[in-house]
Write an enzyme that holds these catalytic residues in place. Structure first.
Site, PDB file in Angstrom:
ATOM      1  N   HIS A 103     -69.843-132.257  42.847  1.00  0.00           N
ATOM      2  CA  HIS A 103     -70.577-131.506  43.863  1.00  0.00           C
ATOM      3  C   HIS A 103     -69.574-130.966  44.878  1.00  0.00           C
ATOM      4  O   HIS A 103     -68.686-131.698  45.329  1.00  0.00           O
ATOM      5  CB  HIS A 103     -71.597-132.419  44.557  1.00  0.00           C
ATOM      6  CG  HIS A 103     -72.413-131.695  45.581  1.00  0.00           C
ATOM      7  ND1 HIS A 103     -73.448-130.863  45.248  1.00  0.00           N
ATOM      8  CD2 HIS A 103     -72.302-131.655  46.936  1.00  0.00           C
ATOM      9  CE1 HIS A 103     -73.953-130.333  46.348  1.00  0.00           C
ATOM     10  NE2 HIS A 103     -73.281-130.803  47.384  1.00  0.00           N
ATOM     11  N   LEU A 138     -81.296-136.396  44.564  1.00  0.00           N
ATOM     12  CA  LEU A 138     -80.434-135.218  44.409  1.00  0.00           C
ATOM     13  C   LEU A 138     -79.111-135.400  45.160  1.00  0.00           C
ATOM     14  O   LEU A 138     -79.112-135.630  46.369  1.00  0.00           O
ATOM     15  CB  LEU A 138     -81.161-133.965  44.929  1.00  0.00           C
ATOM     16  CG  LEU A 138     -80.345-132.669  44.845  1.00  0.00           C
ATOM     17  CD1 LEU A 138     -80.126-132.255  43.402  1.00  0.00           C
ATOM     18  CD2 LEU A 138     -81.022-131.565  45.634  1.00  0.00           C
ATOM     19  N   GLU A 168     -61.523-129.648  43.157  1.00  0.00           N
ATOM     20  CA  GLU A 168     -62.490-130.092  42.140  1.00  0.00           C
ATOM     21  C   GLU A 168     -61.802-130.316  40.793  1.00  0.00           C
ATOM     22  O   GLU A 168     -62.039-131.316  40.119  1.00  0.00           O
ATOM     23  CB  GLU A 168     -63.593-129.037  41.966  1.00  0.00           C
ATOM     24  CG  GLU A 168     -64.538-128.927  43.137  1.00  0.00           C
ATOM     25  CD  GLU A 168     -65.719-128.008  42.823  1.00  0.00           C
ATOM     26  OE1 GLU A 168     -66.338-128.147  41.763  1.00  0.00           O
ATOM     27  OE2 GLU A 168     -66.030-127.137  43.664  1.00  0.00           O
TER      28      GLU A 168
HETATM   29  C1  GAR Z   1     -68.527-125.879  41.190  1.00  0.00           C
HETATM   30  O1  GAR Z   1     -68.066-125.600  42.483  1.00  0.00           O
HETATM   31  C2  GAR Z   1     -69.381-127.123  41.185  1.00  0.00           C
HETATM   32  O2  GAR Z   1     -68.951-128.109  42.071  1.00  0.00           O
HETATM   33  C3  GAR Z   1     -70.706-126.545  41.617  1.00  0.00           C
HETATM   34  O3  GAR Z   1     -70.812-125.331  40.946  1.00  0.00           O
HETATM   35  C4  GAR Z   1     -69.503-124.805  40.726  1.00  0.00           C
HETATM   36  C5  GAR Z   1     -69.352-124.513  39.255  1.00  0.00           C
HETATM   37  O4  GAR Z   1     -68.151-123.852  39.008  1.00  0.00           O
HETATM   38  N1  GAR Z   1     -71.782-127.432  41.299  1.00  0.00           N
HETATM   39  C6  GAR Z   1     -72.865-127.549  42.046  1.00  0.00           C
HETATM   40  O5  GAR Z   1     -73.053-126.902  43.051  1.00  0.00           O
HETATM   41  C7  GAR Z   1     -73.865-128.561  41.539  1.00  0.00           C
HETATM   42  N2  GAR Z   1     -74.860-128.783  42.526  1.00  0.00           N
HETATM   43  P1  GAR Z   1     -67.557-123.843  37.534  1.00  0.00           P
HETATM   44  O6  GAR Z   1     -68.670-123.339  36.631  1.00  0.00           O
HETATM   45  O7  GAR Z   1     -66.423-122.873  37.597  1.00  0.00           O
HETATM   46  O8  GAR Z   1     -67.124-125.232  37.203  1.00  0.00           O
END
Ligand code: GAR
Length: 204
Positions: A103, A138, A168
């Protein structure tokens, strides 16, 4: 499981190869056929599957079909990597203890969407990302690890998102390494115990 770009999924796949983790991606599953990450995964020779929600009358019905699809690959862990649907309790319980999410905030701050906008709007000076086990609450499950980045004075949400994304990729790969090595477990109180060779929190 992905819904879009799949850069976290790519970071995980790359880390298995470059860091020699004892892990294998058995499948990349998306709810969106147009997710760009699917194409990348196919080009790597990975198994990919798409299950569209259209046609399912309820979220539970879709999630049951999704769970059945995922179970067919018999995964030790299911890693959510930008999977942008809220999973129903049935799915979460079926994969309890092996369902992990990343997240883009320092939970419990900013659950849900638009985390970078919220970080800027509230004036926090530190932001980041969290890898956690998924529970029915959540973005509320036990935290495995967090990485922290500064919020700079002239940040836009996009600039900040990019800084967090770098964190990340590193954080999720580290956690995958711990999972693959059997170094992460949940205590009976639901707290995460990590026998990690590297820190569970760091500042980038
Ligand atoms: C990432 O920043 C992830 O942390 C976020 O979506 C993005 C996906 O990027 N996830 C959420 O917000 C889940 N609630 P990616 O498709 O390039 O990995």
């Amino acid at each position: 499981m992905i819904s879009g770009r799949g850069s976290n999924m790519q970071a995980l796949v790359d880390a298995i190869a470059s860091r020699g983790f004892d892990a294998q991606v058995v499948a990349v599953v998306s709810d969106k056929p147009e997710a760009p990450g699917l194409l990348w995964a196919q080009r790597q020779g990975l198994e990919t599957r798409v299950l569209k929600p259209a046609g399912y009358l309820t979220r539970e019905a879709y999630d049951q079909a999704l769970a059945a699809l995922v179970e067919r690959f018999d995964p030790d862990y299911v890693l959510l990597a930008g999977f942008m649907r809220i999973l129903s309790d049935g799915f979460v319980q079926q994969f309890a203890g092996r369902l992990v999410n990343i997240h883009p905030s320092l939970l419990p701050a900013f659950p849900g969407l638009k985390t970078h906008e919220q970080a800027i709007a509230t004036g926090v000076q530190w932001h980041g990302c969290t890898v956690h086990f998924v529970t029915p609450v959540l973005d509320g499950g036990p935290i495995i690890a967090q990485a922290v980045v500064p919020v700079l004075a002239d940040d836009t949400p996009n600039v900040l998102a990019q800084r967090v994304l770098v964190a990340e990729h590193r954080l999720y790969a580290d956690v995958l390494g711990w999972l693959a090595a059997g170094r992460v477990r949940l205590s009976s109180q639901g707290r995460v115990i990590v026998d990690a060779g590297s820190p569970r929190a760091y500042v980038l």
